[in-house]
Design a protein around this motif. Structure first.
Motif, PDB file in Angstrom:
ATOM      1  N   MET A 191       0.843  -1.191   0.000  1.00  0.00           N
ATOM      2  CA  MET A 191       0.000   0.000   0.000  1.00  0.00           C
ATOM      3  C   MET A 191       0.883   1.248   0.000  1.00  0.00           C
ATOM      4  O   MET A 191       1.728   1.425   0.877  1.00  0.00           O
ATOM      5  CB  MET A 191      -0.898  -0.009   1.254  1.00  0.00           C
ATOM      6  CG  MET A 191      -2.009   1.020   1.239  1.00  0.00           C
ATOM      7  SD  MET A 191      -3.021   0.948   2.755  1.00  0.00           S
ATOM      8  CE  MET A 191      -3.692  -0.715   2.632  1.00  0.00           C
ATOM      9  N   ARG A 192       0.699   2.103  -1.008  1.00  0.00           N
ATOM     10  CA  ARG A 192       1.516   3.318  -1.097  1.00  0.00           C
ATOM     11  C   ARG A 192       1.207   4.243   0.080  1.00  0.00           C
ATOM     12  O   ARG A 192       0.052   4.457   0.429  1.00  0.00           O
ATOM     13  CB  ARG A 192       1.232   4.055  -2.396  1.00  0.00           C
ATOM     14  CG  ARG A 192       1.635   3.318  -3.665  1.00  0.00           C
ATOM     15  CD  ARG A 192       1.305   4.170  -4.882  1.00  0.00           C
ATOM     16  NE  ARG A 192       2.059   5.414  -4.886  1.00  0.00           N
ATOM     17  CZ  ARG A 192       1.734   6.467  -5.666  1.00  0.00           C
ATOM     18  NH1 ARG A 192       0.662   6.441  -6.431  1.00  0.00           N
ATOM     19  NH2 ARG A 192       2.488   7.564  -5.632  1.00  0.00           N
ATOM     20  N   HIS A 193       2.258   4.811   0.675  1.00  0.00           N
ATOM     21  CA  HIS A 193       2.044   5.721   1.786  1.00  0.00           C
ATOM     22  C   HIS A 193       3.188   6.706   1.910  1.00  0.00           C
ATOM     23  O   HIS A 193       4.337   6.397   1.572  1.00  0.00           O
ATOM     24  CB  HIS A 193       1.844   4.966   3.099  1.00  0.00           C
ATOM     25  CG  HIS A 193       2.985   4.067   3.472  1.00  0.00           C
ATOM     26  ND1 HIS A 193       3.219   2.864   2.856  1.00  0.00           N
ATOM     27  CD2 HIS A 193       3.950   4.207   4.419  1.00  0.00           C
ATOM     28  CE1 HIS A 193       4.287   2.293   3.396  1.00  0.00           C
ATOM     29  NE2 HIS A 193       4.751   3.090   4.346  1.00  0.00           N
ATOM     30  N   VAL A 194       2.840   7.900   2.370  1.00  0.00           N
ATOM     31  CA  VAL A 194       3.786   9.011   2.527  1.00  0.00           C
ATOM     32  C   VAL A 194       3.584   9.601   3.913  1.00  0.00           C
ATOM     33  O   VAL A 194       2.446   9.744   4.383  1.00  0.00           O
ATOM     34  CB  VAL A 194       3.538  10.091   1.451  1.00  0.00           C
ATOM     35  CG1 VAL A 194       4.344  11.355   1.749  1.00  0.00           C
ATOM     36  CG2 VAL A 194       3.859   9.556   0.062  1.00  0.00           C
ATOM     37  N   ILE A 195       4.672   9.935   4.585  1.00  0.00           N
ATOM     38  CA  ILE A 195       4.614  10.579   5.895  1.00  0.00           C
ATOM     39  C   ILE A 195       4.941  12.054   5.723  1.00  0.00           C
ATOM     40  O   ILE A 195       5.915  12.411   5.035  1.00  0.00           O
ATOM     41  CB  ILE A 195       5.611   9.938   6.878  1.00  0.00           C
ATOM     42  CG1 ILE A 195       5.354   8.430   6.999  1.00  0.00           C
ATOM     43  CG2 ILE A 195       5.509  10.605   8.251  1.00  0.00           C
ATOM     44  CD1 ILE A 195       6.406   7.693   7.804  1.00  0.00           C
ATOM     45  N   SER A 196       4.141  12.917   6.326  1.00  0.00           N
ATOM     46  CA  SER A 196       4.395  14.353   6.207  1.00  0.00           C
ATOM     47  C   SER A 196       4.376  15.021   7.577  1.00  0.00           C
ATOM     48  O   SER A 196       3.673  14.580   8.495  1.00  0.00           O
ATOM     49  CB  SER A 196       3.362  15.014   5.280  1.00  0.00           C
ATOM     50  OG  SER A 196       2.084  15.048   5.886  1.00  0.00           O
TER      51      SER A 196
END
Length: 287
Positions: A1-6
């Motif tokens: 699952m694609r995921h990005v932390i910001s």
């Protein structure tokens, strides 16, 4: 699952953000990106000269034109990632996260496909005494007394021993936040919040005076007015607080535009209730 932390931060904390960033790039889930959003100028720090923090490999500094206050941690990311099938996880800059924290969030996503997901949150009725109103069920049940948790005391003892040995930074031991998972009104960034880019529309970027200082309530209100529920999972609060950075120019201690944190929180809740009719409020229909 694609995921990005910001996330975002402020100049006085630039030299302290390293431990938080390292805990994020070391996630076992292998995030597609860890993005640190820094505006070109700050409302609270007009004297800032433009120098940027040193960041570990795997972190990208993203410059944005507008300082949206603490909501800068997620709103520019939501706009940048619109139209892509990606999970966005936003966090506060004074926390460290267990290595499997994001993996846990992604596991919860499988059973909560349409909700925002968080590790810490609260009810505005319990927290600020606003009238009760109809909420999605089940409700999250907070712990009654963290001081009674054996695990909390063991972690505190461990930290004391390590600090005396010079082997650990100053940090506050975590404790279990919820006895039972369920829905909350407000998702708190210090426990991490997972959303999707499309959860935030253009109106989320138009933040009135004073209200720009209270990101948790503004962002949660945006979700509520769009019909997106916030699920607080009792297994997701696996973070710890870096005490030195947490008390460095902390918003919860600040008075901005004549309002302290509680006054700004209440003003934001009142605005959301009156303008959008959420949280038991009645929308203002005047034109």
């Amino acid at each position: 699952m694609r995921h990005v932390i910001s996330l975002s931060t402020v100049p006085p904390r630039f030299h302290q953000i390293g431990p938080t960033l390292r805990s994020l790039v070391r996630q076992t889930s292998r995030p597609e990106a860890v993005e640190l959003y820094i505006p070109r100028s700050y409302r609270r720090f007009p004297e800032w000269g433009g120098g940027l923090p040193d960041v570990p490999e795997g972190v990208t500094i993203v410059r944005v034109d507008e300082d949206l206050g603490p909501a800068t941690k997620i709103l520019p990311a939501a706009k940048a990632w619109r139209g892509q099938a990606v999970e966005l996880i936003y966090v506060d800059d004074d926390r460290g996260f267990a290595r499997d924290w994001v993996r846990r969030c992604l596991d919860v996503r499988k059973s909560r496909p349409d909700d925002a997901i968080c590790g810490a949150g609260f009810s505005i009725s319990n927290h600020y005494g606003f009238p009760e109103f109809s909420r999605p069920r089940p409700l999250a049940v907070p712990v009654t007394d963290p001081s009674q948790q054996i695990g909390y005391h063991l972690r505190m003892l461990r930290n004391v021993i390590l600090r005396k040995m010079g082997l650990a930074p100053r940090r506050k031991a975590p404790w279990q936040r919820f006895e039972q998972s369920g829905f909350v009104d407000i998702g708190e960034g210090f426990g991490g919040v997972m959303v999707r880019p499309e959860y935030f529309d253009d109106a989320a970027f138009v933040i009135p005076p004073i209200l720009w200082t209270v990101d948790d309530i503004w962002l949660s209100g945006t979700l509520a007015r769009r019909g997106i529920r916030i699920w607080a999972d009792k297994d997701l609060y696996v973070t710890y607080e870096h005490l030195d950075s947490s008390f460095n120019n902390a918003l919860f201690q600040a008075v901005i535009e004549g309002a302290d944190r509680e006054q700004a929180d209440r003003a934001c809740i009142d605005h959301m209730r009156a303008t959008y009719g959420i949280w038991g409020g009645v929308a203002d229909q005047r034109t």
